[in-house]
Write a protein that holds these residues in place. Structure first.
Motif, mmCIF file in Angstrom:
data_model
loop_
_atom_site.group_PDB
_atom_site.id
_atom_site.type_symbol
_atom_site.label_atom_id
_atom_site.label_comp_id
_atom_site.label_asym_id
_atom_site.label_seq_id
_atom_site.Cartn_x
_atom_site.Cartn_y
_atom_site.Cartn_z
ATOM 1 N N ILE A 380 -53.735 41.978 -10.801
ATOM 2 C CA ILE A 380 -54.538 41.009 -11.536
ATOM 3 C C ILE A 380 -55.991 41.468 -11.548
ATOM 4 N N SER A 381 -56.652 41.303 -12.668
ATOM 5 C CA SER A 381 -58.033 41.741 -12.802
ATOM 6 C C SER A 381 -58.927 40.983 -11.822
ATOM 7 N N PRO A 382 -59.808 41.665 -11.105
ATOM 8 C CA PRO A 382 -60.712 40.988 -10.156
ATOM 9 C C PRO A 382 -61.694 40.031 -10.820
ATOM 10 N N SER A 383 -61.880 40.138 -12.135
ATOM 11 C CA SER A 383 -62.818 39.247 -12.820
ATOM 12 C C SER A 383 -62.245 37.867 -13.086
ATOM 13 N N LEU A 384 -61.011 37.609 -12.687
ATOM 14 C CA LEU A 384 -60.337 36.346 -13.000
ATOM 15 C C LEU A 384 -61.076 35.163 -12.379
ATOM 16 N N ARG A 385 -61.235 34.080 -13.195
ATOM 17 C CA ARG A 385 -61.893 32.855 -12.730
ATOM 18 C C ARG A 385 -60.924 31.678 -12.612
ATOM 19 N N LEU A 386 -59.933 31.609 -13.485
ATOM 20 C CA LEU A 386 -58.996 30.484 -13.507
ATOM 21 C C LEU A 386 -57.576 31.013 -13.470
ATOM 22 N N LEU A 387 -56.765 30.476 -12.554
ATOM 23 C CA LEU A 387 -55.357 30.845 -12.431
ATOM 24 C C LEU A 387 -54.522 29.574 -12.462
ATOM 25 N N ARG A 388 -53.564 29.539 -13.395
ATOM 26 C CA ARG A 388 -52.669 28.382 -13.527
ATOM 27 C C ARG A 388 -51.233 28.849 -13.303
ATOM 28 N N ILE A 389 -50.548 28.206 -12.358
ATOM 29 C CA ILE A 389 -49.184 28.562 -11.975
ATOM 30 C C ILE A 389 -48.289 27.351 -12.208
ATOM 31 N N GLU A 390 -47.179 27.549 -12.861
ATOM 32 C CA GLU A 390 -46.278 26.445 -13.189
ATOM 33 C C GLU A 390 -44.860 26.745 -12.717
ATOM 34 N N HIS A 391 -44.260 25.784 -12.036
ATOM 35 C CA HIS A 391 -42.841 25.718 -11.713
ATOM 36 C C HIS A 391 -42.329 26.999 -11.071
ATOM 37 N N THR A 400 -51.914 32.676 -0.670
ATOM 38 C CA THR A 400 -52.971 33.322 0.104
ATOM 39 C C THR A 400 -53.177 34.783 -0.266
ATOM 40 N N PRO A 401 -52.123 35.594 -0.420
ATOM 41 C CA PRO A 401 -52.361 36.984 -0.852
ATOM 42 C C PRO A 401 -53.008 37.090 -2.222
ATOM 43 N N GLN A 404 -56.688 36.287 -1.908
ATOM 44 C CA GLN A 404 -57.409 37.355 -1.232
ATOM 45 C C GLN A 404 -57.739 38.507 -2.187
ATOM 46 N N ALA A 405 -56.913 38.682 -3.202
ATOM 47 C CA ALA A 405 -57.125 39.791 -4.141
ATOM 48 C C ALA A 405 -58.050 39.423 -5.288
ATOM 49 N N LEU A 406 -58.513 38.178 -5.345
ATOM 50 C CA LEU A 406 -59.359 37.721 -6.458
ATOM 51 C C LEU A 406 -60.700 37.248 -5.905
ATOM 52 N N PRO A 407 -61.701 38.077 -5.894
ATOM 53 C CA PRO A 407 -62.990 37.684 -5.295
ATOM 54 C C PRO A 407 -63.770 36.689 -6.139
ATOM 55 N N ARG A 429 -68.792 32.372 -1.408
ATOM 56 C CA ARG A 429 -70.157 32.633 -0.971
ATOM 57 C C ARG A 429 -70.765 33.761 -1.800
ATOM 58 N N SER A 430 -71.980 34.069 -1.545
ATOM 59 C CA SER A 430 -72.644 35.146 -2.267
ATOM 60 C C SER A 430 -71.940 36.465 -1.981
ATOM 61 N N ARG A 431 -72.104 37.428 -2.903
ATOM 62 C CA ARG A 431 -71.443 38.719 -2.770
ATOM 63 C C ARG A 431 -72.009 39.539 -1.600
ATOM 64 N N LYS A 432 -73.232 39.274 -1.212
ATOM 65 C CA LYS A 432 -73.874 40.081 -0.186
ATOM 66 C C LYS A 432 -73.166 39.909 1.152
ATOM 67 N N GLY A 433 -72.688 41.011 1.675
ATOM 68 C CA GLY A 433 -72.072 40.985 2.992
ATOM 69 C C GLY A 433 -70.657 40.470 2.996
ATOM 70 N N ARG A 434 -70.027 40.243 1.857
ATOM 71 C CA ARG A 434 -68.671 39.710 1.839
ATOM 72 C C ARG A 434 -67.689 40.830 2.142
ATOM 73 N N GLN A 435 -66.745 40.558 3.024
ATOM 74 C CA GLN A 435 -65.692 41.501 3.344
ATOM 75 C C GLN A 435 -64.375 40.754 3.276
ATOM 76 N N TRP A 436 -63.506 41.270 2.399
ATOM 77 C CA TRP A 436 -62.207 40.622 2.254
ATOM 78 C C TRP A 436 -61.251 41.200 3.291
ATOM 79 N N GLY A 437 -60.562 40.327 3.884
ATOM 80 C CA GLY A 437 -59.635 40.719 4.937
ATOM 81 C C GLY A 437 -59.578 39.610 5.962
ATOM 82 N N GLY A 438 -58.499 39.564 6.640
ATOM 83 C CA GLY A 438 -58.354 38.476 7.587
ATOM 84 C C GLY A 438 -57.930 37.212 6.884
ATOM 85 N N ASP A 439 -58.342 36.095 7.432
ATOM 86 C CA ASP A 439 -57.925 34.806 6.890
ATOM 87 C C ASP A 439 -58.773 34.457 5.688
#
Length: 457
Positions: A380-391, A400-401, A404-407, A429-439
């Motif tokens: 999925i493109s990291p630029s995604l803002r809205l995700l809709r999931i049905e049924h 959760t995964p 985690q893949a969509l900043p 939060r702001s992009r500065k200092g953000r690290q994806w990983g963990g919870d």
């Protein structure tokens, strides 16, 4: 003797004057009308003689005649609207109701004049058996562009939709009515819900000619016939439609030319089903290469109940880039995610995607068996803002995964059977200092909808 003659002449002159005065007074009294009785105007001279008021009437007040007071009717506020605004209201209403112009023109004389002087009010032509009425509407539209509709279900004057029996000859006659005005078509919508042989041939034979001046004003095209069994490939409008922006296709094979579909910004494509597997993927990739300017794309691979052509067994390796695509919808009408859809999404690169909708038409209670594999191969493109999931697209273990893949995700909407939409608003939060990983909970601030319980468990 002379004195006697002189006296005789004087008597005759006196008699003639007396006779003239008598005649003058008689005629004056006869010709005075009732409206001039106070002014005594003589027909023999232009002298105005004012009435003489008797002495005993000087102190008596004159009787005044009772005048007729004008009556004022209350004017409804809608009659105070400018003609331009009223005309615009009628045009907006005619987009939802085909027969609204006819009803409005029978309200009053003023509204009838407004409708006759508004050509855009008559542009919507929903072809039925009343051909004379539609010819009159085309005439009233004058030089305005036309919106042509041919459907199996129509809404007559009564307001209740009824089924229109269509066969090859009826469809060909209906298209023959509007084919001479193809240069004025702004939109074309043909929807067949029931099967009949050779319907596409009858409907499209009149618009597949070699006239290079056709469809210059066409902006919207809708062709839907899910039960079509005609495998012929149609080339519409001689491949020329420079203003075409929106296309909805279901059950038809077309020749995709850049001069016809190169300027599309909206495409709702349901694969015709005459090809499956890698050949179907190759067909869709060829379509996307032509429509590289798409802003919104909707894709569906339906199930077909008739034999299909031989397919291409070599996997497709060509990747296609859609730089302007911001809205994407993936629709499934089968028990599992089709192989064609999963493999196609590995070949499509959307760097600016903002909205992704995952639709399950069957409204399954359980997630798709290959859902985990799909998210494993589809990045999925990291630029995604809205995700809709049905049924069937929803699996609590996958939330959760995916997050985690969509900043840049802002909102997650989940729809499950027998429950309202569950909305998860995300404020990263702001992009500065953000690290994806963990919870994921340590990386985002959540505002969870009250009905969204257990979505992130």
């Amino acid at each position: 003797m002379p004195s006697t003659l002189r006296r005789t002449q004087q008597r005759a002159l006196t008699l003639s004057r007396s006779f003239a005065n008598a005649i003058k007074s008689t005629v004056s009294n006869t010709f005075v009308s009732s409206c001039d009785r106070h002014y005594r105007c003589s027909p023999f001279d232009n002298v105005i003689r004012y009435p003489t008021i008797p002495k005993h009437d000087i102190g008596r007040p004159r009787q005044l005649r009772r005048g007729v007071m004008p009556t004022f009717r209350p004017i409804h506020f809608i009659h105070r609207l400018p003609v331009e605004i009223l005309s615009h209201i009628f045009v907006m209403g005619s987009e939802d109701d085909t027969m609204l112009p006819v009803r409005v023109s029978h309200v009053c004389r003023v509204w009838r004049e407004i409708t006759f002087r508004t050509p855009s009010l008559w542009r919507r032509i929903t072809i039925t058996a009343q051909t004379e009425m539609w010819r009159e509407r085309i005439y009233r539209a004058r030089e305005c562009t036309l919106d042509i509709e041919l459907k199996s279900w129509v809404t007559p004057t009564s307001g209740f939709p009824r089924r229109q029996s269509l066969d090859m000859y009826t469809v060909q006659w209906h298209i023959h009515l509007v084919a001479p005005y193809v240069q004025r078509w702004r939109s074309l919508e043909i929807v067949f819900t029931e099967y009949a042989p050779f319907l596409w041939n009858a409907a499209l034979s009149g618009i597949c000619s070699r006239n290079r001046d056709q469809a210059r004003a066409l902006e919207d095209l809708t062709l839907v016939f899910r039960a079509n069994d005609d495998t012929k490939e149609f080339c519409l409008f001689s491949g020329v439609a420079p203003k075409l922006r929106r296309v909805t296709l279901d059950g038809i094979r077309l020749t995709w030319l850049p001069s016809l579909f190169g300027n599309l910004v909206y495409l709702d494509y349901t694969h015709h089903g005459f090809t499956v597997g890698h050949q179907a993927i190759r067909d869709v990739v060829s379509i996307l290469e032509v429509c590289s300017r798409l802003v919104e794309f909707r894709i569906l691979f339906p199930r077909k109940h008739f034999p299909v052509h031989s397919t291409r067994y070599h996997p497709v390796q060509r990747r296609v880039i859609l730089p302007f695509l911001t809205r994407l919808q993936l629709r499934v009408e089968s028990p599992d995610i089709p192989f064609e859809l999963a493999h196609l999404m590995t070949l499509v690169f959307t760097p600016n995607l903002l909205s992704l909708r995952l639709i399950d038409a069957d409204r399954r209670h359980q997630p798709f068996p290959s859902l985990k594999s799909f998210f494993y191969v589809y990045a999925i493109s990291p630029s995604l803002r809205l995700l809709r999931i049905e049924h069937g697209w929803y699996d609590p273990r996958m939330v959760t995964p995916v997050l985690q893949a969509l900043p840049n995700i802002r909102q997650l909407v989940v729809r499950r059977p027998h429950s309202p939409d569950q909305i998860l608003s995300l404020n990263p939060r702001s992009r500065k200092g953000r690290q994806w990983g963990g919870d994921v909970y340590g990386q985002m601030h959540f505002h969870i909808h009250p009905n969204l319980k257990g979505i992130c468990t």
